[in-house]
Design an enzyme around this catalytic site. Structure first.
Site, PDB file in Angstrom:
ATOM      1  N   THR A  87     -40.929 -11.496   4.007  1.00 47.95           N
ATOM      2  CA  THR A  87     -41.260 -11.723   2.418  1.00 47.95           C
ATOM      3  C   THR A  87     -40.165 -12.652   1.930  1.00 47.95           C
ATOM      4  O   THR A  87     -39.033 -12.529   2.550  1.00 47.95           O
ATOM      5  CB  THR A  87     -41.270 -10.514   1.921  1.00 47.95           C
ATOM      6  OG1 THR A  87     -40.189  -9.708   2.067  1.00 47.95           O
ATOM      7  CG2 THR A  87     -42.627  -9.748   1.981  1.00 47.95           C
ATOM      8  N   TYR A 148     -46.770 -14.844  -0.115  1.00 49.89           N
ATOM      9  CA  TYR A 148     -46.966 -13.786   1.001  1.00 49.89           C
ATOM     10  C   TYR A 148     -48.457 -13.467   0.880  1.00 49.89           C
ATOM     11  O   TYR A 148     -49.157 -13.243   1.870  1.00 49.89           O
ATOM     12  CB  TYR A 148     -46.076 -12.685   0.705  1.00 49.89           C
ATOM     13  CG  TYR A 148     -46.217 -11.256   1.427  1.00 49.89           C
ATOM     14  CD1 TYR A 148     -45.639 -11.494   2.957  1.00 49.89           C
ATOM     15  CD2 TYR A 148     -46.912 -10.298   1.105  1.00 49.89           C
ATOM     16  CE1 TYR A 148     -45.762 -10.275   3.606  1.00 49.89           C
ATOM     17  CE2 TYR A 148     -46.942  -9.213   2.250  1.00 49.89           C
ATOM     18  CZ  TYR A 148     -46.611  -9.302   3.196  1.00 49.89           C
ATOM     19  OH  TYR A 148     -46.291  -8.152   4.109  1.00 49.89           O
TER      20      TYR A 148
END
Ligand code: NDP
Length: 241
Positions: A87, A148
Protein backbone atom coordinates in the site's frame (compact mmCIF):
# COMPACT_ATOMS: atom_id res chain seq x y z
CA UNK A 1 4.26 -36.75 -6.42
CA UNK A 2 2.86 -33.88 -4.34
CA UNK A 3 1.86 -30.70 -6.13
CA UNK A 4 4.17 -27.68 -6.12
CA UNK A 5 2.74 -24.40 -4.78
CA UNK A 6 4.42 -21.01 -5.30
CA UNK A 7 3.32 -18.20 -3.00
CA UNK A 8 4.50 -14.69 -3.93
CA UNK A 9 5.30 -12.55 -0.90
CA UNK A 10 5.26 -15.81 1.04
CA UNK A 11 7.81 -14.88 3.68
CA UNK A 12 5.67 -12.60 5.85
CA UNK A 13 2.09 -11.96 6.99
CA UNK A 14 -0.73 -13.64 5.11
CA UNK A 15 1.68 -15.15 2.57
CA UNK A 16 3.68 -16.88 5.32
CA UNK A 17 0.48 -18.35 6.79
CA UNK A 18 -0.55 -19.63 3.34
CA UNK A 19 2.90 -21.15 2.73
CA UNK A 20 2.92 -22.95 6.08
CA UNK A 21 -0.61 -24.28 5.51
CA UNK A 22 0.37 -25.76 2.13
CA UNK A 23 3.45 -27.41 3.64
CA UNK A 24 1.45 -28.80 6.56
CA UNK A 25 -1.02 -30.29 4.08
CA UNK A 26 1.65 -32.20 2.16
CA UNK A 27 2.39 -29.87 -0.75
CA UNK A 28 5.85 -29.00 -1.99
CA UNK A 29 6.19 -25.24 -1.40
CA UNK A 30 8.40 -22.39 -2.62
CA UNK A 31 7.96 -18.69 -1.94
CA UNK A 32 9.16 -15.39 -3.36
CA UNK A 33 9.92 -12.06 -1.71
CA UNK A 34 11.46 -8.76 -2.78
CA UNK A 35 13.41 -6.78 -0.18
CA UNK A 36 13.47 -8.10 3.37
CA UNK A 37 16.31 -10.66 3.42
CA UNK A 38 16.19 -11.05 7.22
CA UNK A 39 12.51 -11.98 7.19
CA UNK A 40 13.13 -14.42 4.33
CA UNK A 41 16.07 -16.05 6.13
CA UNK A 42 14.13 -16.52 9.37
CA UNK A 43 11.13 -17.84 7.42
CA UNK A 44 13.29 -20.45 5.66
CA UNK A 45 15.04 -21.37 8.91
CA UNK A 46 11.70 -21.87 10.65
CA UNK A 47 9.87 -23.71 7.85
CA UNK A 48 12.52 -25.29 5.60
CA UNK A 49 10.74 -23.61 2.63
CA UNK A 50 13.09 -22.09 0.04
CA UNK A 51 12.61 -18.37 -0.66
CA UNK A 52 13.52 -16.85 -4.04
CA UNK A 53 14.18 -13.13 -4.36
CA UNK A 54 12.65 -11.22 -7.26
CA UNK A 55 10.38 -8.25 -7.92
CA UNK A 56 6.91 -9.38 -9.02
CA UNK A 57 6.33 -6.05 -10.75
CA UNK A 58 8.95 -6.98 -13.38
CA UNK A 59 7.97 -9.58 -16.02
CA UNK A 60 11.55 -10.56 -16.89
CA UNK A 61 12.37 -11.20 -13.22
CA UNK A 62 9.20 -13.31 -12.84
CA UNK A 63 10.08 -15.41 -15.89
CA UNK A 64 13.60 -15.92 -14.59
CA UNK A 65 12.28 -16.78 -11.11
CA UNK A 66 10.08 -19.53 -12.56
CA UNK A 67 12.99 -20.91 -14.58
CA UNK A 68 15.26 -20.84 -11.48
CA UNK A 69 12.65 -22.88 -9.60
CA UNK A 70 12.40 -25.30 -12.55
CA UNK A 71 16.21 -25.70 -12.58
CA UNK A 72 16.27 -26.46 -8.85
CA UNK A 73 13.20 -28.69 -8.62
CA UNK A 74 12.95 -30.02 -12.20
CA UNK A 75 9.33 -28.90 -12.36
CA UNK A 76 7.10 -25.85 -12.64
CA UNK A 77 4.49 -24.73 -10.09
CA UNK A 78 1.08 -26.43 -10.29
CA UNK A 79 -0.36 -23.78 -7.99
CA UNK A 80 0.30 -20.03 -8.05
CA UNK A 81 -0.82 -17.76 -5.22
CA UNK A 82 -0.57 -14.08 -6.20
CA UNK A 83 -0.22 -12.68 -2.69
CA UNK A 84 2.58 -10.06 -2.84
CA UNK A 85 1.18 -6.59 -2.36
CA UNK A 86 1.90 -3.13 -1.01
CA UNK A 87 0.00 0.00 0.00
CA UNK A 88 1.08 3.60 -0.58
CA UNK A 89 -1.86 5.60 0.70
CA UNK A 90 -2.63 9.21 -0.10
CA UNK A 91 -5.67 11.32 -0.91
CA UNK A 92 -5.90 11.54 -4.70
CA UNK A 93 -5.40 15.30 -4.80
CA UNK A 94 -2.03 14.86 -3.07
CA UNK A 95 -1.01 11.48 -4.49
CA UNK A 96 2.44 11.48 -6.07
CA UNK A 97 2.41 9.83 -9.50
CA UNK A 98 4.87 7.16 -8.35
CA UNK A 99 2.46 6.00 -5.59
CA UNK A 100 -0.10 5.23 -8.32
CA UNK A 101 2.37 3.36 -10.53
CA UNK A 102 4.14 1.51 -7.68
CA UNK A 103 0.87 0.16 -6.26
CA UNK A 104 -0.59 -0.76 -9.66
CA UNK A 105 2.65 -2.48 -10.70
CA UNK A 106 3.16 -4.46 -7.49
CA UNK A 107 -0.47 -5.50 -6.93
CA UNK A 108 -1.92 -5.78 -10.45
CA UNK A 109 0.87 -6.01 -13.04
CA UNK A 110 2.30 -8.76 -10.81
CA UNK A 111 -0.78 -10.93 -11.52
CA UNK A 112 -0.13 -10.61 -15.25
CA UNK A 113 3.63 -11.12 -14.84
CA UNK A 114 3.34 -14.20 -12.64
CA UNK A 115 0.34 -15.82 -14.34
CA UNK A 116 1.92 -15.22 -17.77
CA UNK A 117 5.09 -16.93 -16.54
CA UNK A 118 3.36 -20.13 -15.38
CA UNK A 119 0.22 -20.47 -17.49
CA UNK A 120 1.94 -22.22 -20.44
CA UNK A 121 3.15 -25.01 -18.15
CA UNK A 122 -0.26 -25.38 -16.49
CA UNK A 123 -1.93 -25.65 -19.92
CA UNK A 124 0.58 -28.33 -20.97
CA UNK A 125 -0.01 -30.22 -17.70
CA UNK A 126 -3.81 -30.01 -18.00
CA UNK A 127 -3.98 -28.82 -14.39
CA UNK A 128 -3.45 -25.57 -12.55
CA UNK A 129 -4.69 -23.43 -9.72
CA UNK A 130 -4.27 -19.65 -9.53
CA UNK A 131 -5.54 -17.78 -6.48
CA UNK A 132 -5.01 -14.02 -6.19
CA UNK A 133 -5.31 -12.11 -2.92
CA UNK A 134 -7.43 -9.03 -3.57
CA UNK A 135 -9.05 -6.95 -0.80
CA UNK A 136 -12.31 -5.76 0.70
CA UNK A 137 -11.19 -2.33 -0.46
CA UNK A 138 -11.61 -3.48 -4.08
CA UNK A 139 -15.30 -4.04 -3.31
CA UNK A 140 -15.96 -1.13 -0.97
CA UNK A 141 -13.37 1.52 -1.82
CA UNK A 142 -11.34 3.26 0.89
CA UNK A 143 -10.30 6.83 1.55
CA UNK A 144 -6.66 7.35 0.56
CA UNK A 145 -6.57 4.18 -1.52
CA UNK A 146 -7.64 5.03 -5.08
CA UNK A 147 -4.45 3.31 -6.25
CA UNK A 148 -4.82 0.18 -4.06
CA UNK A 149 -8.58 -0.20 -4.64
CA UNK A 150 -8.11 0.16 -8.41
CA UNK A 151 -5.33 -2.43 -8.44
CA UNK A 152 -7.24 -4.90 -6.26
CA UNK A 153 -10.45 -4.45 -8.30
CA UNK A 154 -8.43 -4.97 -11.48
CA UNK A 155 -7.38 -8.35 -10.11
CA UNK A 156 -11.03 -9.44 -10.02
CA UNK A 157 -11.60 -8.72 -13.73
CA UNK A 158 -8.28 -10.37 -14.57
CA UNK A 159 -9.39 -13.44 -12.59
CA UNK A 160 -12.70 -13.78 -14.46
CA UNK A 161 -11.15 -13.44 -17.92
CA UNK A 162 -8.29 -15.86 -17.24
CA UNK A 163 -10.78 -18.30 -15.69
CA UNK A 164 -12.77 -18.30 -18.94
CA UNK A 165 -9.62 -18.75 -21.03
CA UNK A 166 -8.32 -21.73 -19.07
CA UNK A 167 -11.37 -23.58 -17.70
CA UNK A 168 -11.25 -26.26 -20.40
CA UNK A 169 -7.58 -26.96 -19.55
CA UNK A 170 -8.17 -28.10 -15.96
CA UNK A 171 -7.07 -24.74 -14.59
CA UNK A 172 -9.15 -22.73 -12.11
CA UNK A 173 -8.54 -19.06 -11.39
CA UNK A 174 -10.08 -17.44 -8.33
CA UNK A 175 -9.63 -14.48 -6.01
CA UNK A 176 -10.01 -13.98 -2.29
CA UNK A 177 -11.02 -10.61 -0.88
CA UNK A 178 -9.81 -10.51 2.73
CA UNK A 179 -11.23 -7.99 5.13
CA UNK A 180 -9.01 -6.48 7.78
CA UNK A 181 -6.48 -9.03 9.04
CA UNK A 182 -4.10 -8.89 11.98
CA UNK A 183 -0.75 -8.43 10.17
CA UNK A 184 2.13 -5.94 10.04
CA UNK A 185 0.11 -4.02 7.42
CA UNK A 186 -2.74 -3.40 9.88
CA UNK A 187 -0.43 -3.12 12.94
CA UNK A 188 0.83 0.08 11.25
CA UNK A 189 -2.68 1.63 11.32
CA UNK A 190 -3.21 4.04 14.31
CA UNK A 191 -5.03 2.37 17.24
CA UNK A 192 -8.07 4.71 17.25
CA UNK A 193 -8.57 4.19 13.50
CA UNK A 194 -8.37 0.41 13.99
CA UNK A 195 -10.86 0.46 16.87
CA UNK A 196 -13.32 2.35 14.66
CA UNK A 197 -12.85 -0.24 11.90
CA UNK A 198 -13.38 -3.19 14.28
CA UNK A 199 -16.62 -1.59 15.50
CA UNK A 200 -17.93 -1.89 11.92
CA UNK A 201 -17.07 -5.61 11.57
CA UNK A 202 -20.07 -7.78 12.53
CA UNK A 203 -17.84 -10.48 14.12
CA UNK A 204 -16.06 -7.66 16.09
CA UNK A 205 -12.48 -8.73 15.48
CA UNK A 206 -9.75 -8.70 12.87
CA UNK A 207 -9.33 -11.78 10.71
CA UNK A 208 -6.48 -14.21 11.21
CA UNK A 209 -4.02 -14.93 8.36
CA UNK A 210 -4.70 -18.66 8.95
CA UNK A 211 -8.35 -18.05 7.98
CA UNK A 212 -7.21 -16.78 4.57
CA UNK A 213 -4.78 -19.70 4.30
CA UNK A 214 -7.55 -22.27 4.80
CA UNK A 215 -9.66 -20.63 2.06
CA UNK A 216 -6.70 -20.65 -0.33
CA UNK A 217 -6.04 -24.32 0.45
CA UNK A 218 -9.64 -25.20 -0.38
CA UNK A 219 -9.55 -23.30 -3.70
CA UNK A 220 -6.31 -25.09 -4.61
CA UNK A 221 -7.74 -28.53 -3.86
CA UNK A 222 -9.33 -31.02 -6.25
CA UNK A 223 -12.58 -30.53 -4.32
CA UNK A 224 -12.79 -26.95 -5.65
CA UNK A 225 -12.44 -27.96 -9.32
CA UNK A 226 -15.93 -26.62 -10.15
CA UNK A 227 -15.24 -23.16 -8.71
CA UNK A 228 -13.61 -20.73 -11.13
CA UNK A 229 -13.73 -17.00 -11.86
CA UNK A 230 -15.05 -16.47 -8.34
CA UNK A 231 -14.17 -14.01 -5.59
CA UNK A 232 -14.56 -15.32 -2.06
CA UNK A 233 -14.90 -12.67 0.64
CA UNK A 234 -13.32 -13.53 4.00
CA UNK A 235 -14.15 -10.48 6.04
CA UNK A 236 -16.25 -11.26 9.13
CA UNK A 237 -19.33 -9.81 7.42
CA UNK A 238 -17.70 -6.40 6.96
CA UNK A 239 -18.83 -6.25 3.33
CA UNK A 240 -21.55 -8.42 1.80
CA UNK A 241 -21.95 -8.62 -2.00
P1 NDP B 1 2.97 -7.95 4.23
O1 NDP B 1 3.40 -6.53 4.02
O2 NDP B 1 3.02 -8.52 5.61
O3 NDP B 1 3.85 -8.91 3.27
C1 NDP B 1 3.94 -8.61 1.92
C2 NDP B 1 4.79 -9.65 1.22
O4 NDP B 1 4.86 -9.27 -0.17
C3 NDP B 1 6.22 -9.69 1.72
O5 NDP B 1 6.69 -11.02 1.65
C4 NDP B 1 6.95 -8.83 0.72
O6 NDP B 1 8.33 -9.15 0.56
C5 NDP B 1 6.21 -9.16 -0.56
N1 NDP B 1 6.37 -8.14 -1.58
C6 NDP B 1 6.07 -6.81 -1.50
N2 NDP B 1 6.42 -6.20 -2.66
C7 NDP B 1 6.92 -7.17 -3.48
C8 NDP B 1 7.45 -7.18 -4.80
N3 NDP B 1 7.53 -6.06 -5.55
N4 NDP B 1 7.90 -8.35 -5.31
C9 NDP B 1 7.84 -9.49 -4.57
N5 NDP B 1 7.34 -9.56 -3.33
C10 NDP B 1 6.89 -8.40 -2.79
O7 NDP B 1 1.51 -8.05 3.59
P2 NDP B 1 0.18 -8.77 4.14
O8 NDP B 1 0.49 -10.16 4.57
O9 NDP B 1 -0.50 -7.86 5.08
O10 NDP B 1 -0.72 -8.81 2.80
C11 NDP B 1 -0.62 -9.88 1.86
C12 NDP B 1 -1.61 -9.63 0.75
O11 NDP B 1 -2.94 -9.54 1.28
C13 NDP B 1 -1.37 -8.31 0.01
O12 NDP B 1 -1.65 -8.49 -1.36
C14 NDP B 1 -2.38 -7.37 0.63
O13 NDP B 1 -2.72 -6.32 -0.22
C15 NDP B 1 -3.54 -8.31 0.88
N6 NDP B 1 -4.46 -7.88 1.93
C16 NDP B 1 -4.01 -7.67 3.22
C17 NDP B 1 -4.90 -7.31 4.21
C18 NDP B 1 -4.47 -7.09 5.62
O14 NDP B 1 -5.31 -6.79 6.47
N7 NDP B 1 -3.20 -7.26 5.95
C19 NDP B 1 -6.34 -7.13 3.93
C20 NDP B 1 -6.69 -7.38 2.54
C21 NDP B 1 -5.78 -7.75 1.61
P3 NDP B 1 9.46 -8.40 1.47
O15 NDP B 1 9.38 -9.06 2.82
O16 NDP B 1 10.72 -8.66 0.76
O17 NDP B 1 9.07 -6.95 1.53
Amino acid sequence: MSRLALITGGTRGIGAAISKAFKKNGYEVVVSYAHNDNAAESFTKETGIKAYKWDVSDLKQCEKGIEDIAKDLKRHPDILINNAGITKDSMLHKMPEEYWHDVLKTNLDSCFNMSRSVIRYMREAGFGRIVSISSINAQNGQVGQTNYSAAKAGMLGFTKSLARETASKGITVNAIAPGYMKTEMTDAVPRDVMEAIIAQIPVRRLGRPEEIARTVLFLASDDAGFITGETISVNGGHHME
